[in-house]
Design an enzyme around this catalytic site. Structure first.
Site, PDB file in Angstrom:
ATOM      1  N   HIS A   1      -2.923   8.314   5.761  1.00  0.00           N
ATOM      2  CA  HIS A   1      -3.103   6.961   5.228  1.00  0.00           C
ATOM      3  C   HIS A   1      -4.491   6.473   5.640  1.00  0.00           C
ATOM      4  O   HIS A   1      -5.211   5.920   4.821  1.00  0.00           O
ATOM      5  CB  HIS A   1      -2.008   6.043   5.757  1.00  0.00           C
ATOM      6  CG  HIS A   1      -2.007   4.685   5.137  1.00  0.00           C
ATOM      7  ND1 HIS A   1      -1.933   4.501   3.781  1.00  0.00           N
ATOM      8  CD2 HIS A   1      -2.082   3.436   5.690  1.00  0.00           C
ATOM      9  CE1 HIS A   1      -1.956   3.203   3.503  1.00  0.00           C
ATOM     10  NE2 HIS A   1      -2.057   2.537   4.653  1.00  0.00           N
TER      11      HIS A   1
ATOM     12  N   GLU B   1      -0.786   5.634  13.203  1.00  0.00           N
ATOM     13  CA  GLU B   1      -0.557   6.850  12.420  1.00  0.00           C
ATOM     14  C   GLU B   1      -0.764   8.102  13.270  1.00  0.00           C
ATOM     15  O   GLU B   1      -0.008   9.070  13.155  1.00  0.00           O
ATOM     16  CB  GLU B   1      -1.485   6.888  11.208  1.00  0.00           C
ATOM     17  CG  GLU B   1      -1.237   8.117  10.339  1.00  0.00           C
ATOM     18  CD  GLU B   1      -1.957   8.102   9.014  1.00  0.00           C
ATOM     19  OE1 GLU B   1      -1.605   8.915   8.131  1.00  0.00           O
ATOM     20  OE2 GLU B   1      -2.888   7.285   8.839  1.00  0.00           O
TER      21      GLU B   1
ATOM     22  N   HIS C   1      -9.804   1.697   0.088  1.00  0.00           N
ATOM     23  CA  HIS C   1      -8.346   1.559   0.045  1.00  0.00           C
ATOM     24  C   HIS C   1      -7.936   0.994  -1.311  1.00  0.00           C
ATOM     25  O   HIS C   1      -8.232  -0.157  -1.629  1.00  0.00           O
ATOM     26  CB  HIS C   1      -7.905   0.622   1.175  1.00  0.00           C
ATOM     27  CG  HIS C   1      -6.431   0.635   1.437  1.00  0.00           C
ATOM     28  ND1 HIS C   1      -5.514   1.169   0.559  1.00  0.00           N
ATOM     29  CD2 HIS C   1      -5.704   0.158   2.494  1.00  0.00           C
ATOM     30  CE1 HIS C   1      -4.296   1.029   1.054  1.00  0.00           C
ATOM     31  NE2 HIS C   1      -4.393   0.430   2.224  1.00  0.00           N
TER      32      HIS C   1
ATOM     33  N   LYS D   1      -9.637   7.748   1.922  1.00  0.00           N
ATOM     34  CA  LYS D   1     -10.164   6.380   1.925  1.00  0.00           C
ATOM     35  C   LYS D   1     -11.573   6.312   2.500  1.00  0.00           C
ATOM     36  O   LYS D   1     -12.283   5.322   2.279  1.00  0.00           O
ATOM     37  CB  LYS D   1      -9.230   5.460   2.701  1.00  0.00           C
ATOM     38  CG  LYS D   1      -7.871   5.238   2.035  1.00  0.00           C
ATOM     39  CD  LYS D   1      -7.012   4.290   2.846  1.00  0.00           C
ATOM     40  CE  LYS D   1      -5.647   4.084   2.210  1.00  0.00           C
ATOM     41  NZ  LYS D   1      -4.788   5.298   2.316  1.00  0.00           N
TER      42      LYS D   1
ATOM     43  N   CYS E   1       0.795  -1.223   0.000  1.00  0.00           N
ATOM     44  CA  CYS E   1       0.000   0.000   0.000  1.00  0.00           C
ATOM     45  C   CYS E   1       0.833   1.280   0.000  1.00  0.00           C
ATOM     46  O   CYS E   1       0.283   2.373  -0.027  1.00  0.00           O
ATOM     47  CB  CYS E   1      -0.951   0.001   1.196  1.00  0.00           C
ATOM     48  SG  CYS E   1      -1.917  -1.517   1.294  1.00  0.00           S
TER      49      CYS E   1
ATOM     50  N   PHE F   1       1.499  -2.950   4.369  1.00  0.00           N
ATOM     51  CA  PHE F   1       1.864  -4.301   4.789  1.00  0.00           C
ATOM     52  C   PHE F   1       3.344  -4.503   4.492  1.00  0.00           C
ATOM     53  O   PHE F   1       3.850  -4.095   3.448  1.00  0.00           O
ATOM     54  CB  PHE F   1       1.050  -5.343   4.013  1.00  0.00           C
ATOM     55  CG  PHE F   1      -0.356  -5.552   4.516  1.00  0.00           C
ATOM     56  CD1 PHE F   1      -0.852  -4.846   5.592  1.00  0.00           C
ATOM     57  CD2 PHE F   1      -1.182  -6.475   3.895  1.00  0.00           C
ATOM     58  CE1 PHE F   1      -2.140  -5.052   6.053  1.00  0.00           C
ATOM     59  CE2 PHE F   1      -2.478  -6.694   4.342  1.00  0.00           C
ATOM     60  CZ  PHE F   1      -2.959  -5.985   5.416  1.00  0.00           C
TER      61      PHE F   1
END
Length: 410
Positions: free
Chosen positions: A295, A306, A332, A327, A160, A396
């Site tokens: 994010h 975050e 996402h 998002k 991502c 990830f």
């Protein structure tokens, strides 16, 4: 790395997008700012995308959906940059123009379809286009062929964070003279049965089917699809062409958690370091940041980490800084997320309108930033300089990227 006078400035001269909110970067930002949500039945599909409306029959037949998205988004960005007829016809040396297009997964739809063909009809019936459609570099290759780009061209894959890495690498290529212009971004089309089952069994997806970043009720991310592409040019190249400058990629910071294959470092420390590196690279301070495009995945662990990262990196400046997640409107987009959010951030700086974190209604007592709930708001700057925004991407594998983006000089 700190900002240096001998590095070339990197301007944004074109942006393009395909998303669950429609075709086009302007449409994406306007609809998000208006509070529209492109998520339906727990998925963010690019439902308005019809390849027949944008691509030739040959292009549509030979390209997987992820490459189709990239080609259309790149076409919009290149047209806005004014590259009429291709790189060479626009006065650019095609060997000094590069293309870096990211994807987290590639042609997943092609793989699943052709595996089914092989199992049901035998290996001799598998399409000879199977590998060329699936290969993760196919999107970059398609863009270079259509627009006469002959410099470096490759694919970036870091889950991502892929799209943001592509923009950061493109910035570096221009800064240090490896290219005068780069078409960069990310694309993803993985709304397939296998991908959804895999993410769901990993317990990463929202069971409610709602993306509500930073909200106390957040329960996982919503899968989306689409592409975001930017045209970046060295300052002298853009000015010599008389190009309209949309913004500047001013800083890039990247770190790795080295913690877990899917979960972020809960302290947020490596992510905060990426933010700090981006600020140092841009030669700026925390108090000069006007907005953060987060994010903001809507997962319990990521949103908490975050928030800690932002607070650690920006200190007191974080308390009043607007932070919102795209998002919440489109889901996402995995490998495309960092790129499409960079596109949205450029539009935010251009228009002076910050899109909201939709679905944020129940505050989490442990997450205490200004997440721009409910509705859009004006971007407010106070230092007399072009506005500055950060765009975060955390992936990830523990890949962290922050881009520092400045608005265009008036």
């Amino acid at each position: 790395m700190s900002a240096s006078a001998d590095r070339r400035r990197v301007f944004v001269t074109g942006i393009g997008a395909v998303s669950p909110l429609g075709i086009g970067a302007e449409r994406l930002h306007e609809r998000w700012a208006a509070g529209e949500v492109g998520i339906s039945d727990g998925l963010g599909r690019a439902g308005e995308f019809d390849p027949a409306e944008h691509l030739s029959v040959k292009e549509a037949r030979r390209l997987d959906r992820f490459s189709q998205f990239a080609l259309v988004a790149a076409g919009e960005a290149i047209a806005q940059a004014g590259w009429v007829g291709g790189a060479a016809e626009s006065g650019l040396d095609p060997y000094r123009v590069a293309c870096v297009i990211a994807t987290g997964i590639g042609g997943q739809g092609t793989i699943e379809t052709q595996l089914e063909v092989m199992r049901e009809r035998g290996p001799r019936q598998v399409s000879p286009l199977g590998i060329p459609q699936y290969m993760p570099n196919a999107a970059a290759a398609a863009i270079t062929m259509k627009h006469g780009i002959r410099g470096q061209s490759f694919q970036v894959g870091s889950a991502c964070a892929s799209g943001a890495h592509a923009v950061g690498l493109a910035m570096r290529m221009i800064q240090y003279g490896e290219a005068d212009a780069v078409v960069c971004g990310g694309t993803e089309a993985t709304l397939t049965e296998f991908a959804e089952a895999s993410f769901r069994n990993m317990q990463a997806l929202s069971e409610s089917g709602v993306s509500r970043p930073f909200d106390l009720r957040r329960d996982g991310f919503v899968m989306g699809e689409g592409a975001g592409v930017l045209v970046l040019e060295a300052e002298e190249a853009a000015r010599s062409r008389g190009a309209t400058v949309l913004g500047e990629i001013a800083g890039y910071g990247s770190t790795t958690d080295a913690h877990h294959l899917t979960a972020p470092d809960p302290s947020g420390t490596p992510a905060s370091r990426a933010i700090e590196l981006a600020l140092a690279d841009a030669g700026t301070e925390p108090g000069e940041v006007d907005y953060i495009n987060a994010h903001g995945t809507s997962t319990p662990l990521n949103d908490a980490a975050e928030t800690r990262a932002i607070k650690a990196a920006l200190g007191e400046a974080a308390r009043t800084l607007p932070v919102s997640s795209t998002k919440s409107a489109i889901g996402h987009l995995l490998g495309a997320a960092g790129a499409i959010e960079a596109v949205v951030t450029v539009r935010t700086l251009l228009t002076g309108v910050i899109g909201p974190t939709l679905g944020y209604e129940v505050p989490d007592p442990e997450l205490d930033l200004d997440y721009v709930p409910g509705e859009a708001r004006p971007l407010i700057t106070s230092n007399g300089h072009p506005p500055l925004a950060l765009s975060n991407s955390f992936a990830f594998g523990g890949h962290n990227v922050t881009l520092a983006i400045r608005g265009a000089e008036s």
